[in-house]
Design a protein around this motif. Structure first.
Motif, PDB file in Angstrom:
ATOM      1  N   GLN A  28      32.288  52.062  10.958  1.00  0.00           N
ATOM      2  CA  GLN A  28      33.338  52.988  10.495  1.00  0.00           C
ATOM      3  C   GLN A  28      34.711  52.549  10.997  1.00  0.00           C
ATOM      4  OE1 GLN A  28      31.769  56.602  12.149  1.00  0.00           O
ATOM      5  NE2 GLN A  28      30.643  57.152  10.293  1.00  0.00           N
ATOM      6  N   ILE A  82      35.067  60.748   6.441  1.00  0.00           N
ATOM      7  CA  ILE A  82      34.207  59.728   7.065  1.00  0.00           C
ATOM      8  C   ILE A  82      32.870  60.375   7.398  1.00  0.00           C
ATOM      9  CG2 ILE A  82      34.002  57.988   8.886  1.00  0.00           C
ATOM     10  CD1 ILE A  82      37.011  58.138   9.306  1.00  0.00           C
ATOM     11  N   SER A  83      31.798  59.810   6.889  1.00  0.00           N
ATOM     12  CA  SER A  83      30.461  60.352   7.156  1.00  0.00           C
ATOM     13  C   SER A  83      29.408  59.269   6.985  1.00  0.00           C
ATOM     14  CB  SER A  83      30.173  61.520   6.202  1.00  0.00           C
ATOM     15  OG  SER A  83      28.845  61.962   6.357  1.00  0.00           O
ATOM     16  N   THR A  92      31.711  68.298   6.274  1.00  0.00           N
ATOM     17  CA  THR A  92      32.544  67.240   5.688  1.00  0.00           C
ATOM     18  C   THR A  92      32.536  67.360   4.161  1.00  0.00           C
ATOM     19  OG1 THR A  92      31.863  65.910   7.584  1.00  0.00           O
ATOM     20  CG2 THR A  92      33.051  64.761   5.834  1.00  0.00           C
ATOM     21  N   VAL A 138      23.430  66.581   9.552  1.00  0.00           N
ATOM     22  CA  VAL A 138      23.680  67.995   9.791  1.00  0.00           C
ATOM     23  C   VAL A 138      24.064  68.650   8.471  1.00  0.00           C
ATOM     24  CG1 VAL A 138      24.926  69.670  11.230  1.00  0.00           C
ATOM     25  CG2 VAL A 138      24.395  67.424  12.139  1.00  0.00           C
ATOM     26  N   GLY A 155      32.102  64.833  14.738  1.00  0.00           N
ATOM     27  CA  GLY A 155      31.454  64.067  15.810  1.00  0.00           C
ATOM     28  C   GLY A 155      32.018  62.665  15.959  1.00  0.00           C
ATOM     29  N   ALA A 187      32.137  60.308  13.830  1.00  0.00           N
ATOM     30  CA  ALA A 187      32.970  59.893  12.694  1.00  0.00           C
ATOM     31  C   ALA A 187      34.413  60.383  12.881  1.00  0.00           C
ATOM     32  CB  ALA A 187      32.374  60.421  11.393  1.00  0.00           C
ATOM     33  N   SER A 190      26.111  59.690   7.002  1.00  0.00           N
ATOM     34  CA  SER A 190      25.046  60.158   6.109  1.00  0.00           C
ATOM     35  C   SER A 190      25.572  60.461   4.714  1.00  0.00           C
ATOM     36  CB  SER A 190      24.418  61.424   6.685  1.00  0.00           C
ATOM     37  OG  SER A 190      25.398  62.448   6.775  1.00  0.00           O
TER      38      SER A 190
HETATM   39  C1  F6R Z   1      27.031  61.310  17.372  1.00  0.00           C
HETATM   40  C2  F6R Z   1      26.616  61.592  16.017  1.00  0.00           C
HETATM   41  C3  F6R Z   1      27.218  62.776  15.320  1.00  0.00           C
HETATM   42  C4  F6R Z   1      27.632  62.401  13.898  1.00  0.00           C
HETATM   43  C5  F6R Z   1      28.138  63.634  13.136  1.00  0.00           C
HETATM   44  C6  F6R Z   1      28.619  63.277  11.739  1.00  0.00           C
HETATM   45  O1  F6R Z   1      26.354  60.221  17.900  1.00  0.00           O
HETATM   46  O2  F6R Z   1      25.820  60.885  15.463  1.00  0.00           O
HETATM   47  O3  F6R Z   1      28.300  63.275  16.033  1.00  0.00           O
HETATM   48  O4  F6R Z   1      28.632  61.419  13.971  1.00  0.00           O
HETATM   49  O5  F6R Z   1      27.097  64.574  13.040  1.00  0.00           O
HETATM   50  O6  F6R Z   1      27.594  62.733  10.967  1.00  0.00           O
HETATM   51  P1  F6R Z   1      27.921  61.968   9.626  1.00  0.00           P
HETATM   52  O7  F6R Z   1      28.676  60.726   9.988  1.00  0.00           O
HETATM   53  O8  F6R Z   1      26.601  61.654   8.998  1.00  0.00           O
HETATM   54  O9  F6R Z   1      28.760  62.883   8.779  1.00  0.00           O
END
Ligand code: F6R
Length: 368
Positions: free
Chosen positions: A163, A102-103, A111, A365, A57, A59, A105
């Motif tokens: 990020q 890169i994440s 990831t 997610v 997404g 990231a 959460s």
């Molecule tokens: C878009 C959004 C998602 C996250 C994706 C990754 O606004 O929030 O696309 O970027 O689900 O999430 P993380 O960064 O937590 O791995």
């Protein structure tokens, strides 16, 4: 606490100067770039000969910008891949490969599995994460924490700009480790980065103007986003925000691809957001974009142009011109992204959507 805002996301958009400032502050001490939780020998970074960035997404869009910065500053080849694709293939990795996960959460299932896939092949893994002690940083060899603070809005805003700051820090850290930049050049790049929080604050002043544009286009069927070079990931991010928040059809394209298909979508009054390259920093790309704008305007598109202040050449081609402060090209996504976040949030609100909790989406997610 929404502190007077109707939605957390609107507050989080305004918090971007401090999200970026806090991320920068914690990674530069005594003239040197520092990583967090480094569990690897410093020579490891010196020997890296290939980088893979994996993410999902928003990231992933920060990852596309990581490629631009790392390749430019270090000459190490960088591939960027969605974690959900990477984890199910057989990518070419070895001990000298650095995988950057890169994440926000630190818990995203795809990831995390991409990290494990990389570790199985003996690659070194570095996590860029906003959540202390989450699973992805725990399983990585080094971490670079973003300090955006908790993000409540499901759609990522301040975590994205943090990020982007983090991937720029990483690019400089690799340049330092490999000696591809002199210490004074690194210090100069870092100083330019440290000026960004103030420029982000200035950029936030476009809010009222962007909201006026939003009112004009809120009932459009679709919106297209065009960019080139670092403006391309920004276009993708603008389109993703609009899909998530406004539930509108939106696509981001590299402007050079227009003639290879997307131009067939251009029709009377279709809003097209164009992220302009700097006329001084990237004059050739700037000229190419002017031709692209002319092509789409001739077919009736309603252009909303994000351009550097003082860009007089583009002014006469834009139906709406949104000006942002001038900065170095690699740093410009920290600014050009802001009007696109505001645009998506405003259109979504005009359409009556809950922008903190878009339908069907979850903040973290943790299942595929
Ligand atoms: C878009 C959004 C998602 C996250 C994706 C990754 O606004 O929030 O696309 O970027 O689900 O999430 P993380 O960064 O937590 O791995």
């Amino acid at each position: 606490e929404k502190s007077g805002y109707d939605y957390f996301m609107l507050k989080e958009i305004q918090e971007q100067p401090s999200a970026v400032a806090d991320t920068l502050r914690s990674h530069f001490q005594n003239g040197r770039i520092t990583l967090d939780e480094q569990r690897l020998d410093p020579s490891t970074l010196r020997e890296v000969d290939k980088v893979f960035v994996v993410a999902c997404g928003t990231a992933y869009h920060a990852g596309l910008l990581a490629k631009q910065a790392i390749e430019h500053w270090t000459r190490i080849p960088v591939e960027v891949e969605m974690a959900s694709e990477f984890r199910y293939r057989d990518p070419v990795l070895d001990r000298q490969t650095l995988v950057v996960a890169i994440s926000q959460s630190g818990e995203t299932a795809d990831t995390l599995e991409a990290v494990r896939h990389a570790k199985d092949q003996k690659a070194t893994v570095l996590a860029i994460c906003n959540t202390n002690g989450a699973q992805i940083p725990r399983e990585s060899d080094a971490v670079l924490y973003t300090h955006a603070g908790p993000e409540i809005g499901v759609a990522s805003t301040k975590c994205f700009t943090a990020q982007v700051a983090a991937v720029l820090i990483l690019g400089l850290a690799l340049a330092e480790a490999r000696g591809t930049k002199y210490p004074d050049e690194i210090a100069a790049e870092y100083a330019a980065l440290q000026a960004m929080p103030d420029l982000i604050a200035t950029t936030l002043q476009v809010g009222e103007q962007v909201r006026a544009v939003a009112r004009e286009i809120a009932s459009a069927k679709a919106i297209l986003f065009l960019g080139r070079h670092v403006g391309y990931p920004v276009a993708l991010e603008g389109a993703l925000k609009l899909k998530e928040l406004a539930y509108m059809h939106a696509e981001g394209f590299p402007a050079g691809e227009l003639k290879h298909g997307p131009i067939a979508l251009i029709e009377q009054d279709l809003p097209v957001v164009v992220v302009m390259p700097s006329p001084t920093g990237r004059p050739l790309l700037h000229q190419k974009m002017l031709s692209n704008i002319a092509e789409i305007s001739a077919r009736g598109a309603r252009t909303i142009v994000i351009a550097e202040e003082g860009d007089e050449l583009v002014a006469k081609h834009a139906a709406h011109l949104i000006e942002i402060p001038r900065t170095r090209t690699l740093l410009s996504p920290l600014l050009t992204t802001i009007p696109l976040q505001i645009l998506a949030a405003e259109i979504a609100q005009l359409r009556g959507n809950d922008i903190d909790k878009p339908r069907n989406l979850a903040k973290s997610v943790t299942v595929e």
